[in-house]
Design an enzyme around this catalytic site. Structure first.
Site, PDB file in Angstrom:
ATOM      1  N   HIS A 166      20.464 -15.859 -39.664  1.00  0.00           N
ATOM      2  CA  HIS A 166      19.045 -15.731 -40.054  1.00  0.00           C
ATOM      3  C   HIS A 166      18.247 -14.995 -38.983  1.00  0.00           C
ATOM      4  CE1 HIS A 166      15.616 -17.972 -42.326  1.00  0.00           C
ATOM      5  NE2 HIS A 166      15.167 -16.836 -41.832  1.00  0.00           N
TER       6      HIS A 166
ATOM      7  N   LEU B 224      14.857  -8.229 -38.572  1.00  0.00           N
ATOM      8  CA  LEU B 224      14.949  -7.019 -37.753  1.00  0.00           C
ATOM      9  C   LEU B 224      13.780  -6.072 -37.986  1.00  0.00           C
ATOM     10  CD1 LEU B 224      18.792  -6.270 -37.868  1.00  0.00           C
ATOM     11  CD2 LEU B 224      17.464  -7.504 -36.136  1.00  0.00           C
ATOM     12  N   ARG B 225      12.989  -6.319 -39.017  1.00  0.00           N
ATOM     13  CA  ARG B 225      11.733  -5.590 -39.290  1.00  0.00           C
ATOM     14  C   ARG B 225      11.918  -4.124 -39.677  1.00  0.00           C
ATOM     15  NH1 ARG B 225       9.529 -10.298 -40.119  1.00  0.00           N
ATOM     16  NH2 ARG B 225       8.668 -11.374 -38.318  1.00  0.00           N
TER      17      ARG B 225
ATOM     18  N   ASN C 282      13.019  -9.287 -45.778  1.00  0.00           N
ATOM     19  CA  ASN C 282      11.564  -9.103 -45.843  1.00  0.00           C
ATOM     20  C   ASN C 282      11.108  -7.966 -44.925  1.00  0.00           C
ATOM     21  OD1 ASN C 282      12.275 -10.761 -43.704  1.00  0.00           O
ATOM     22  ND2 ASN C 282      10.354 -11.899 -43.729  1.00  0.00           N
TER      23      ASN C 282
ATOM     24  N   HIS D 172      14.313 -20.213 -48.872  1.00  0.00           N
ATOM     25  CA  HIS D 172      13.272 -20.768 -48.009  1.00  0.00           C
ATOM     26  C   HIS D 172      12.602 -21.834 -48.866  1.00  0.00           C
ATOM     27  CE1 HIS D 172       9.663 -19.995 -45.164  1.00  0.00           C
ATOM     28  NE2 HIS D 172       9.389 -21.070 -45.875  1.00  0.00           N
TER      29      HIS D 172
ATOM     30  N   HIS E  57      16.816 -22.689 -42.697  1.00  0.00           N
ATOM     31  CA  HIS E  57      16.006 -23.436 -41.715  1.00  0.00           C
ATOM     32  C   HIS E  57      15.491 -24.801 -42.204  1.00  0.00           C
ATOM     33  CE1 HIS E  57      13.036 -21.365 -44.094  1.00  0.00           C
ATOM     34  NE2 HIS E  57      12.992 -20.270 -43.359  1.00  0.00           N
TER      35      HIS E  57
ATOM     36  N   ASN F 237       7.189 -21.173 -39.664  1.00  0.00           N
ATOM     37  CA  ASN F 237       7.286 -21.586 -41.064  1.00  0.00           C
ATOM     38  C   ASN F 237       8.759 -21.657 -41.470  1.00  0.00           C
ATOM     39  OD1 ASN F 237       6.745 -22.240 -43.708  1.00  0.00           O
ATOM     40  ND2 ASN F 237       6.171 -20.152 -44.313  1.00  0.00           N
TER      41      ASN F 237
ATOM     42  N   ASP G  16      16.398 -17.859 -36.878  1.00  0.00           N
ATOM     43  CA  ASP G  16      15.184 -17.403 -37.567  1.00  0.00           C
ATOM     44  C   ASP G  16      14.361 -16.519 -36.624  1.00  0.00           C
ATOM     45  OD1 ASP G  16      13.234 -16.959 -39.434  1.00  0.00           O
ATOM     46  OD2 ASP G  16      12.420 -19.000 -39.409  1.00  0.00           O
TER      47      ASP G  16
ATOM     48  N   HIS H 211       7.021 -10.505 -33.697  1.00  0.00           N
ATOM     49  CA  HIS H 211       5.683 -10.108 -34.134  1.00  0.00           C
ATOM     50  C   HIS H 211       5.002  -9.304 -33.029  1.00  0.00           C
ATOM     51  CE1 HIS H 211       5.507 -12.278 -37.903  1.00  0.00           C
ATOM     52  NE2 HIS H 211       5.931 -13.376 -37.307  1.00  0.00           N
TER      53      HIS H 211
END
Length: 440
Positions: free
Chosen positions: A62, A65-66, A96, A183, A236, A282, A309, A313
């Site tokens: 999990h 990598l954006r 995502n 999730h 998670h 989250n 996870d 950011h």
């Protein structure tokens, strides 16, 4: 660089073969050539492992990598480097991104970038629904049949709220052995929540997310897994109720697995008293009783894997006021140092911890060649770590592009010394070697 490596004199902990003894490991041309005592180095590059542990490379189910879309926060290259420094020889990249990984084209790009870099295996997860909007199924079959061979599908970041749509997704996945990963969050209950709902949220005046929002969603998902026969993985897990649900599902014989993060094993909602957004995640940090339940679930095998996870950011976003800051923290480069506390606390033996970091997650994802066994002829994916090494966390030295780390400035015990991926030394003395992988 020599095409042979001798890892000499380490404590070999290999859950896949039940091995826990001192041994040398000779690696040549990407594979393990021999395991034994007193192996001759010859022309091989020597990694001295006396006093260290040698185990299968870790597998992270999990990570975020954006890329594509938010390369200012992380790229596949920087994330791969962070993984290698953390001892991970395989990572599963959540979908995502922007655009979401909901097509074969995006999945193949992510996988190909990982192969090109050659620092760790990057396994793309595909979205369950188009653009992760939860209204129509994504191109699941196309991704599964693509070169990327996507096997795990999820809308991570949020759960699929439409029960009928999730049933259809599970029925479809069952046809080719795909894994539905959720999730677990009932958004009707958690909407607007900033942290775990309880006495701390009441004291701080922050809107809470009740544990029942996770428990109810997971109960529904397990019911659908029972109905459809689909393999199901809970992302998670963070509540005592969720651990109990997974335990019951396994006792029933359902194909249900689950993971837990280092932060949900070690931190509680009391951390939020500082209003520091770095602790905003989250699912949220829960109560001490939830942490205890997650630890017990990890110890008895209810929870199959530790997954970070890893959620990078940008600084300006994470340093905003608490209610505006996005949830998530980075964790691949600190995971080992954080979870080794479970061994010192008597929650897990060292071999059991290694199993939850390597063999267990590799089994969940069905990754051949990862997670051991460390035997002659097997692919050489190894990590060497010193369980007693003390170091102070300095995020400015991380390979990750982001710095949202809750352990900044703290001393951790346990550090990765070397990582061997596909028979090549990619990390030595705790640092990424120059000349390996691509420039980022």
């Amino acid at each position: 660089m020599a095409n042979a490596i001798l890892v000499r004199g380490g404590r070999l902990v290999d859950p896949a073969s039940g091995t826990d003894r001192t041994a040398d490991i000779l690696v040549r041309d990407g594979r393990i050539e021999a395991v034994g005592a007193g192996l001759a180095a010859g022309e091989a590059e020597v990694v001295e492992a006396d006093g260290a542990v040698v185990s299968p490379g870790f597998v992270d189910l999990h990570v975020h990598l954006r890329e594509p879309g938010r390369e200012d926060e992380e790229t596949i290259a920087s994330g791969s480097a962070a993984a290698a420094r953390g001892g991970f020889t395989a990572i599963c990249a959540m979908p995502n991104t922007e655009p979401a990984c909901d097509s074969a084209a995006v999945a193949e790009k992510v996988a190909a970038s990982g192969r090109f870099l050659g620092l760790t295996r990057v396994v793309p997860a595909g979205a369950l629904t188009h653009a992760r909007e939860g209204t129509q199924l994504a191109a699941i079959g196309e991704m599964a049949r693509s070169v990327a061979r996507v096997r795990l599908f999820t809308d991570d970041g949020r759960g699929v709220q439409d029960t009928r749509l999730l049933r259809r997704a599970m029925e479809y996945l069952t046809g080719f052995g795909g894994i539905c990963a959720e999730h677990c969050d009932d958004e009707a209950l958690s909407e607007g929540g900033q942290m775990h709902e309880g006495e701390v949220s009441s004291r701080l005046g922050l809107r809470g997310m009740p544990a029942e929002a996770e428990d109810l969603a997971l109960a529904r998902d397990i019911a659908l897994a029972r109905l459809t026969g689909c393999r199901f993985h809970a992302l998670h897990v963070s509540t005592a109720g969720s651990v109990a649900l997974v335990r019951a599902a396994k006792a029933e014989g359902l194909a249900v697995t689950a993971e837990v993060t280092p932060h949900h094993l070690t931190l509680t909602h009391e951390e939020l008293a500082s209003f520091d957004p770095v602790f905003k995640v989250n699912p949220p940090l829960r109560s001490l009783a939830d942490v205890a339940a997650c630890r017990a679930g990890l110890a008895d095998g209810t929870l199959d894997a530790i997954a970070t996870d890893h959620a990078p950011h940008a600084a300006h976003e994470k340093e905003a006021e608490f209610e505006a800051a996005p949830p998530g923290l980075i964790g691949m480069e600190t995971a080992l140092g954080v979870v080794l506390a479970l061994v010192r606390d008597g929650v897990l033996s060292l071999p059991a911890l290694v199993e939850r970091l390597s063999t267990g997650p590799a089994r969940v994802l069905g990754l051949e060649g990862q997670g051991g066994p460390i035997v002659a002829g097997a692919p050489a994916h190894l990590v060497v770590f010193d369980p007693e090494a003390r170091w102070v966390v300095d995020p400015s030295r991380f390979a990750s592009r982001s710095r949202n780390c809750p352990w900044a400035g703290q001393e951790l015990t346990g550090k990765v010394l070397a990582t061997i991926f596909e028979g090549r030394l990619v990390v030595s003395n705790g640092e990424l070697l120059e000349g390996v992988g691509a420039t980022w």
